[in-house]
Motif scaffolding. Structure first.
Motif, short mmCIF file in Angstrom:
data_model
loop_
_atom_site.label_atom_id
_atom_site.label_comp_id
_atom_site.label_asym_id
_atom_site.label_seq_id
_atom_site.Cartn_x
_atom_site.Cartn_y
_atom_site.Cartn_z
N ASN A 244 -4.19 -18.07 -35.41
CA ASN A 244 -2.89 -18.55 -35.86
C ASN A 244 -1.80 -17.82 -35.07
O ASN A 244 -1.49 -16.67 -35.36
N ASP A 246 1.34 -18.18 -35.10
CA ASP A 246 2.59 -17.93 -35.82
C ASP A 246 2.60 -16.58 -36.53
O ASP A 246 3.66 -16.10 -36.94
N PHE A 264 -3.49 -22.13 -32.91
CA PHE A 264 -2.89 -23.18 -33.73
C PHE A 264 -1.63 -22.62 -34.36
O PHE A 264 -1.47 -21.39 -34.49
N GLY A 265 -0.70 -23.48 -34.75
CA GLY A 265 0.53 -23.01 -35.35
C GLY A 265 1.48 -24.15 -35.69
O GLY A 265 1.22 -25.31 -35.37
N ILE A 266 2.58 -23.79 -36.31
CA ILE A 266 3.62 -24.75 -36.67
C ILE A 266 4.92 -24.43 -35.94
O ILE A 266 5.61 -25.30 -35.42
N GLU A 267 5.26 -23.15 -35.88
CA GLU A 267 6.55 -22.73 -35.35
C GLU A 267 6.51 -22.42 -33.86
O GLU A 267 7.47 -22.68 -33.13
N ASN A 269 4.54 -22.19 -29.85
CA ASN A 269 3.68 -22.98 -28.97
C ASN A 269 2.22 -22.65 -29.25
O ASN A 269 1.84 -21.48 -29.34
N ALA A 270 1.41 -23.67 -29.37
CA ALA A 270 -0.01 -23.48 -29.63
C ALA A 270 -0.76 -24.71 -29.15
O ALA A 270 -0.17 -25.77 -28.90
N THR A 273 -0.84 -28.11 -33.20
CA THR A 273 0.38 -27.91 -33.99
C THR A 273 0.52 -28.98 -35.06
O THR A 273 -0.19 -30.00 -35.05
N ASN A 275 3.70 -31.12 -37.45
CA ASN A 275 5.11 -31.39 -37.74
C ASN A 275 5.22 -32.60 -38.67
O ASN A 275 4.21 -33.09 -39.15
N CYS A 292 -0.68 -34.05 -36.96
CA CYS A 292 -1.37 -33.04 -36.17
C CYS A 292 -1.28 -33.42 -34.70
O CYS A 292 -1.57 -34.57 -34.32
N TYR A 312 -1.60 -24.56 -42.43
CA TYR A 312 -2.26 -23.60 -41.55
C TYR A 312 -3.78 -23.62 -41.76
O TYR A 312 -4.56 -23.60 -40.80
#
Length: 504
Positions: A244, A246, A264-267, A269-270, A273, A275, A292, A312
């Motif tokens: 992760n 983030d 992997f992440g939300i906020e 770069n990964a 992701t 949104n 995704c 996550y």
């Protein structure tokens, strides 16, 4: 198994010439003197408070004649008390050696399994169970080892620790392998790593969820840095890492890793992701939808668990599925119905209020769930919780601070008080509420606290019963006494509804 075969790749010395012990037969291994029998090898483990060498003579009386002992003055004293008809093997560290001989005794089973290890402060149980749900749906026979127990092929076994002792771990691997399991999704705790329980597990994949201060104290990790280092060790044992990005400590994990890594992440770069996040509320679940994104495509997902932390968890599962080439359609469908007992579990027991059971037992976990629930329509946010007795006293303030800030009403009660007076723990927590607008009620008896909470619920209330989750016991005065939080809540809700119907 021959003793020499058992001790393969273990450096040791012996009280007897090697030619005199090469034909010794070992029927089983035990690190508990009470379970020893004729033909067993007794392994004396050195713990924080108990030294297994003290029980070597008891193991002898129960039939053991072969002993694996740790070099040192104390162990030498106890070894000298053993009769002359014993075989004494001395090693640098009996815990590390127990891992190796267990691996050998059960035929090195993890080498024949695809083992996925999940570590982090939060999310381990959910991620491991989600992985098993999705892989089993895709036709990959997958077992689970973790906090909620061991599951495979419809069978269940209780585990004492999140990550079992190395002997138990390899025994379980062997049992799974013999029953057609090809993949294992397991929780890897920092304690399990620190105590060398996973030293000889052949990890194919390692997952890092997140990290926050926890399990730090006299009988656990001495510092947060030590806690972090233990978590990072898993990524020196695995072939592939999923991290992760983030999390504040992701870079530390990545820098320590010797395996190849994806993120992997939300906020940030990964490689994977999420949104376009949307929340939904049903009578029996709180869910979240999201899109995704991979390097190749974007697709919609839904999970019947709320909040960003749930996304996550889902991203970690999706990363595993991509790595194992699971069909996207099967993965998406399986994620929709994936649930874990005692993890943000919605109890559809009151038509006018939402009741949730969760294992949150530290400040970070509690803050995550309470802040997440604020995204869903509600009137009062109510939390019933306590903290364990006899240890991690800093956790009490963390829990109290979070509840005082986030809740409208807090019911403070017992949570595994053990030998400590529950009111002592409650009063420690209550200090956080001085000057807070959050109302506080103290009820030491947890069953009575649950009944009070259910009986006094109002229209639109969002109620969290936090800390116990899946557990079916209360630890009181050293005993695990039966305690089913969900059953208590259901029974009380049924009574309340029946009474309201009579009055209508």
């Amino acid at each position: 198994m021959k003793l020499f075969k058992l001790m393969e790749d273990v450096s040791f010395t012996s009280n007897l010439p090697l030619e005199k012990i090469d034909e010794v037969e070992i029927k089983d291994i035990s690190y508990n003197s009470r379970s020893c029998k004729e033909g067993f090898i007794f392994v004396a483990l050195v713990g924080e408070t108990v030294d297994g060498h003290k029980f070597a003579k008891n193991a002898y009386d129960n039939g053991a004649r072969v002993f694996l002992l740790q070099k040192g003055i104390e162990s030498s004293k106890y070894a000298m008390e053993l009769p002359n008809d014993t075989v004494k093997l001395f090693v640098e560290d009996t815990r590390i050696s127990l891992s190796r001989i267990s691996h050998n005794f059960f035929g090195q089973p993890s080498n024949s399994l695809k083992v996925i290890g999940v570590t982090g402060t939060k999310g381990k149980t959910t991620i491991t169970n989600y992985i098993a749900t999705v892989l089993n749906e895709s036709g990959v026979n997958t077992g689970v080892i973790g906090t909620n127990g061991t599951f495979f092929n419809g069978t269940y076994e209780v585990t004492e620790n999140t990550t079992p002792e190395s002997y138990e771990l390899h025994r379980i691997f062997r049992k799974m392998l013999d029953n057609g399991v090809t993949c294992v999704s397991m929780e890897v705790s920092s304690g399990g790593i620190m105590q060398n329980r996973v030293e000889d597990v052949d990890f194919d994949v390692a997952i890092f969820s997140n990290l926050s201060p926890d399990h730090i104290g006299p009988k656990e990790h001495p510092t947060f840095e030590h806690y972090l280092q233990c978590k990072a060790r898993l990524f020196k044992m695995a072939k592939h890492g999923i991290i992760n990005t983030d999390d504040d400590y992701a870079k530390d994990i990545i820098n320590a890793a010797t395996c190849d890594v994806e993120t992997f992440g939300i906020e940030n770069n990964a490689g994977l992701t999420a949104n376009n996040i949307r929340y939904s509320k049903e009578i029996d679940s709180l869910g979240v939808s999201f899109d995704c994104n991979t390097k190749e495509e974007t697709f919609p997902c839904f999970i019947c668990s709320p909040g960003t932390f749930s996304i996550y968890n889902a991203l970690a599962v999706i990363a595993v599925c991509k790595y194992l080439d699971v069909k996207r359609e099967i993965m998406i469908d399986a994620l929709k119905s994936a649930k874990v007992s005692g993890r943000v579990e919605v109890l559809p027991i009151l038509p006018y209020a939402t009741v949730i059971v969760d294992y949150a037992h530290n400040g970070v976990s509690l803050e995550n769930i309470l802040q997440t629930l604020k995204n869903y329509e509600h009137e009062r946010l109510i939390c019933l919780f306590g903290s364990v007795g006899g240890r991690t006293e800093i956790r009490r303030k963390e829990l109290g601070d979070v509840a005082a800030r986030e809740c409208d009403l807090a019911i403070l009660t017992a949570d595994n008080p053990d030998f400590e007076d529950p009111m002592n723990v409650i009063n420690d927590i209550a200090e956080s509420f001085e000057g807070s607008s959050c109302e506080v009620i103290k009820i030491a008896n947890r069953e009575e606290a649950i009944k009070h909470t259910i009986r006094n619920a109002k229209e639109g209330d969002m109620i969290v019963l936090a800390g116990k989750g899946h557990e079916k016991y209360q630890l009181i005065n050293g005993e695990k006494l039966p305690f089913d939080e969900i059953a208590i809540a259901k029974d009380e809700a049924k009574k309340v509804i029946e009474e309201k119907q009579l009055l209508a």
